[in-house]
Write a protein that holds these residues in place. Structure first.
Motif, PDB file in Angstrom:
ATOM      1  N   GLN A  16      46.310 -61.595  51.755  1.00 20.49           N
ATOM      2  CA  GLN A  16      46.845 -60.945  50.561  1.00 20.49           C
ATOM      3  C   GLN A  16      45.975 -59.791  50.084  1.00 20.49           C
ATOM      4  OE1 GLN A  16      47.010 -64.389  48.027  1.00 20.49           O
ATOM      5  NE2 GLN A  16      49.084 -64.938  48.667  1.00 20.49           N
ATOM      6  N   ILE A  17      44.655 -59.946  50.181  1.00 18.07           N
ATOM      7  CA  ILE A  17      43.741 -58.939  49.652  1.00 18.07           C
ATOM      8  C   ILE A  17      43.310 -57.957  50.738  1.00 18.07           C
ATOM      9  CG2 ILE A  17      41.520 -58.590  48.492  1.00 18.07           C
ATOM     10  CD1 ILE A  17      41.941 -61.434  47.257  1.00 18.07           C
ATOM     11  N   GLY A  18      43.213 -58.436  51.970  1.00 18.46           N
ATOM     12  CA  GLY A  18      42.841 -57.565  53.086  1.00 18.46           C
ATOM     13  C   GLY A  18      41.358 -57.569  53.400  1.00 18.46           C
ATOM     14  N   TYR A  19      40.799 -58.743  53.647  1.00 16.83           N
ATOM     15  CA  TYR A  19      39.386 -58.838  54.001  1.00 16.83           C
ATOM     16  C   TYR A  19      39.193 -59.961  55.011  1.00 16.83           C
ATOM     17  CZ  TYR A  19      38.903 -62.951  50.976  1.00 16.83           C
ATOM     18  OH  TYR A  19      39.026 -64.178  50.412  1.00 16.83           O
ATOM     19  N   ALA A  20      37.988 -60.073  55.535  1.00 23.08           N
ATOM     20  CA  ALA A  20      37.639 -61.131  56.478  1.00 23.08           C
ATOM     21  C   ALA A  20      36.677 -62.106  55.812  1.00 23.08           C
ATOM     22  CB  ALA A  20      36.989 -60.540  57.728  1.00 23.08           C
ATOM     23  N   ARG A  21      36.715 -63.354  56.225  1.00 26.01           N
ATOM     24  CA  ARG A  21      35.753 -64.344  55.713  1.00 26.01           C
ATOM     25  C   ARG A  21      34.336 -63.897  56.038  1.00 26.01           C
ATOM     26  NH1 ARG A  21      35.551 -66.099  51.980  1.00 26.01           N
ATOM     27  NH2 ARG A  21      37.736 -66.583  52.227  1.00 26.01           N
ATOM     28  N   ALA A  22      34.164 -63.345  57.243  1.00 29.38           N
ATOM     29  CA  ALA A  22      32.844 -62.854  57.639  1.00 29.38           C
ATOM     30  C   ALA A  22      33.023 -61.699  58.608  1.00 29.38           C
ATOM     31  CB  ALA A  22      32.034 -63.973  58.290  1.00 29.38           C
ATOM     32  N   VAL A  23      31.985 -60.888  58.693  1.00 30.22           N
ATOM     33  CA  VAL A  23      31.956 -59.801  59.663  1.00 30.22           C
ATOM     34  C   VAL A  23      30.623 -59.881  60.398  1.00 30.22           C
ATOM     35  CG1 VAL A  23      31.913 -57.301  59.995  1.00 30.22           C
ATOM     36  CG2 VAL A  23      33.473 -58.310  58.319  1.00 30.22           C
ATOM     37  N   VAL A  24      30.716 -59.901  61.716  1.00 31.20           N
ATOM     38  CA  VAL A  24      29.525 -59.812  62.554  1.00 31.20           C
ATOM     39  C   VAL A  24      29.358 -58.334  62.877  1.00 31.20           C
ATOM     40  CG1 VAL A  24      28.451 -60.469  64.741  1.00 31.20           C
ATOM     41  CG2 VAL A  24      29.974 -62.093  63.554  1.00 31.20           C
ATOM     42  N   ASP A  25      28.207 -57.782  62.510  1.00 35.15           N
ATOM     43  CA  ASP A  25      27.930 -56.369  62.743  1.00 35.15           C
ATOM     44  C   ASP A  25      26.562 -56.277  63.421  1.00 35.15           C
ATOM     45  OD1 ASP A  25      28.051 -53.607  62.727  1.00 35.15           O
ATOM     46  OD2 ASP A  25      27.474 -53.422  60.633  1.00 35.15           O
ATOM     47  N   GLY A  26      26.575 -56.183  64.736  1.00 41.91           N
ATOM     48  CA  GLY A  26      25.324 -56.181  65.484  1.00 41.91           C
ATOM     49  C   GLY A  26      24.602 -57.498  65.304  1.00 41.91           C
ATOM     50  N   ASP A  27      23.353 -57.433  64.802  1.00 40.69           N
ATOM     51  CA  ASP A  27      22.545 -58.631  64.588  1.00 40.69           C
ATOM     52  C   ASP A  27      22.843 -59.338  63.266  1.00 40.69           C
ATOM     53  OD1 ASP A  27      21.210 -58.143  66.949  1.00 40.69           O
ATOM     54  OD2 ASP A  27      19.479 -57.219  65.994  1.00 40.69           O
ATOM     55  N   TRP A  28      23.686 -58.759  62.428  1.00 41.99           N
ATOM     56  CA  TRP A  28      23.903 -59.296  61.089  1.00 41.99           C
ATOM     57  C   TRP A  28      25.256 -59.983  60.961  1.00 41.99           C
ATOM     58  CZ3 TRP A  28      20.270 -59.843  57.560  1.00 41.99           C
ATOM     59  CH2 TRP A  28      19.103 -59.091  57.696  1.00 41.99           C
ATOM     60  N   VAL A  29      25.269 -61.047  60.170  1.00 43.81           N
ATOM     61  CA  VAL A  29      26.509 -61.743  59.815  1.00 43.81           C
ATOM     62  C   VAL A  29      26.626 -61.675  58.297  1.00 43.81           C
ATOM     63  CG1 VAL A  29      27.775 -63.916  59.871  1.00 43.81           C
ATOM     64  CG2 VAL A  29      26.288 -63.288  61.794  1.00 43.81           C
ATOM     65  N   HIS A  30      27.706 -61.059  57.833  1.00 40.28           N
ATOM     66  CA  HIS A  30      27.974 -60.916  56.403  1.00 40.28           C
ATOM     67  C   HIS A  30      29.126 -61.854  56.062  1.00 40.28           C
ATOM     68  CE1 HIS A  30      25.691 -57.101  56.427  1.00 40.28           C
ATOM     69  NE2 HIS A  30      26.216 -56.968  57.631  1.00 40.28           N
ATOM     70  N   VAL A  31      28.846 -62.896  55.280  1.00 37.00           N
ATOM     71  CA  VAL A  31      29.893 -63.837  54.880  1.00 37.00           C
ATOM     72  C   VAL A  31      30.346 -63.463  53.473  1.00 37.00           C
ATOM     73  CG1 VAL A  31      30.549 -66.247  54.527  1.00 37.00           C
ATOM     74  CG2 VAL A  31      28.914 -65.650  56.331  1.00 37.00           C
ATOM     75  N   SER A  32      31.638 -63.199  53.344  1.00 42.90           N
ATOM     76  CA  SER A  32      32.221 -62.825  52.050  1.00 42.90           C
ATOM     77  C   SER A  32      31.974 -63.899  51.003  1.00 42.90           C
ATOM     78  CB  SER A  32      33.737 -62.652  52.191  1.00 42.90           C
ATOM     79  OG  SER A  32      34.050 -61.567  53.011  1.00 42.90           O
ATOM     80  N   GLY A  33      32.091 -63.514  49.749  1.00 42.10           N
ATOM     81  CA  GLY A  33      32.065 -64.491  48.673  1.00 42.10           C
ATOM     82  C   GLY A  33      33.088 -65.567  48.989  1.00 42.10           C
ATOM     83  N   THR A  34      32.632 -66.807  49.012  1.00 38.87           N
ATOM     84  CA  THR A  34      33.450 -67.930  49.473  1.00 38.87           C
ATOM     85  C   THR A  34      33.549 -68.956  48.356  1.00 38.87           C
ATOM     86  OG1 THR A  34      32.705 -67.516  51.729  1.00 38.87           O
ATOM     87  CG2 THR A  34      33.620 -69.686  51.279  1.00 38.87           C
ATOM     88  N   THR A  35      34.757 -69.347  48.039  1.00 37.59           N
ATOM     89  CA  THR A  35      34.979 -70.287  46.942  1.00 37.59           C
ATOM     90  C   THR A  35      35.209 -71.696  47.477  1.00 37.59           C
ATOM     91  OG1 THR A  35      37.364 -69.912  46.884  1.00 37.59           O
ATOM     92  CG2 THR A  35      35.993 -68.443  45.537  1.00 37.59           C
ATOM     93  N   GLY A  36      35.464 -72.606  46.559  1.00 35.93           N
ATOM     94  CA  GLY A  36      35.626 -74.011  46.892  1.00 35.93           C
ATOM     95  C   GLY A  36      37.019 -74.417  47.318  1.00 35.93           C
ATOM     96  N   PHE A  37      37.841 -73.463  47.695  1.00 38.36           N
ATOM     97  CA  PHE A  37      39.167 -73.820  48.201  1.00 38.36           C
ATOM     98  C   PHE A  37      39.045 -74.451  49.579  1.00 38.36           C
ATOM     99  CE2 PHE A  37      41.035 -71.099  44.994  1.00 38.36           C
ATOM    100  CZ  PHE A  37      42.272 -71.678  44.772  1.00 38.36           C
TER     101      PHE A  37
END
Length: 128
Positions: A16-37
């Protein structure tokens, strides 16, 4: 060229919003703000500690898909609408991050759904 890969959890919010739970970018893993759903059922507990536990399960799944674990987390942000809800979550958070000791910030702010009592965001760098 650096590898960039999106990790999706199946949450309806991602579509609905247009994002990913996480993005792996080279050596880094960025995990989006994650709620208790619980993303399989799109249900959420009324209890902040249960929400924190579910946040960590959701984050753990994203980290695993990215090829890392909580031991690889270097940064964590805790977002809560109610300051008083943070301390009851400490034992759950300490169980997950106590040995890892990532840099951390807690912020009091509104979340996008009034049922949400905590949101957690992490950055990880596997294999360090």
């Amino acid at each position: 060229m650096t590898e960039r890969r999106a990790i999706l959890s199946g949450s309806t919010f991602e579509e609905q919003i247009g994002y990913a739970r996480a993005v792996v970018d080279g050596d880094w893993v960025h995990v989006s703000g994650t709620t208790g759903f619980d993303y399989a059922t799109m249900t959420i507990s009324d209890d902040v500690v249960e929400q924190a536990e579910q946040c960590l399960r959701n984050i753990g799944a994203a980290l695993a898909e990215a090829g890392c674990t909580f031991a690889d987390v270097v940064r964590v942000r805790y977002l809560l609408p109610e300051r008083a809800d943070f301390e009851p979550c400490w034992p759950v958070l300490r169980a997950c991050f106590g040995e890892v000791r990532p840099a951390a910030t807690m912020m009091v702010c509104g979340l996008s759904d009034e049922r949400m009592k905590i949101e957690i965001e992490v950055y990880a760098r596997p294999g360090r």
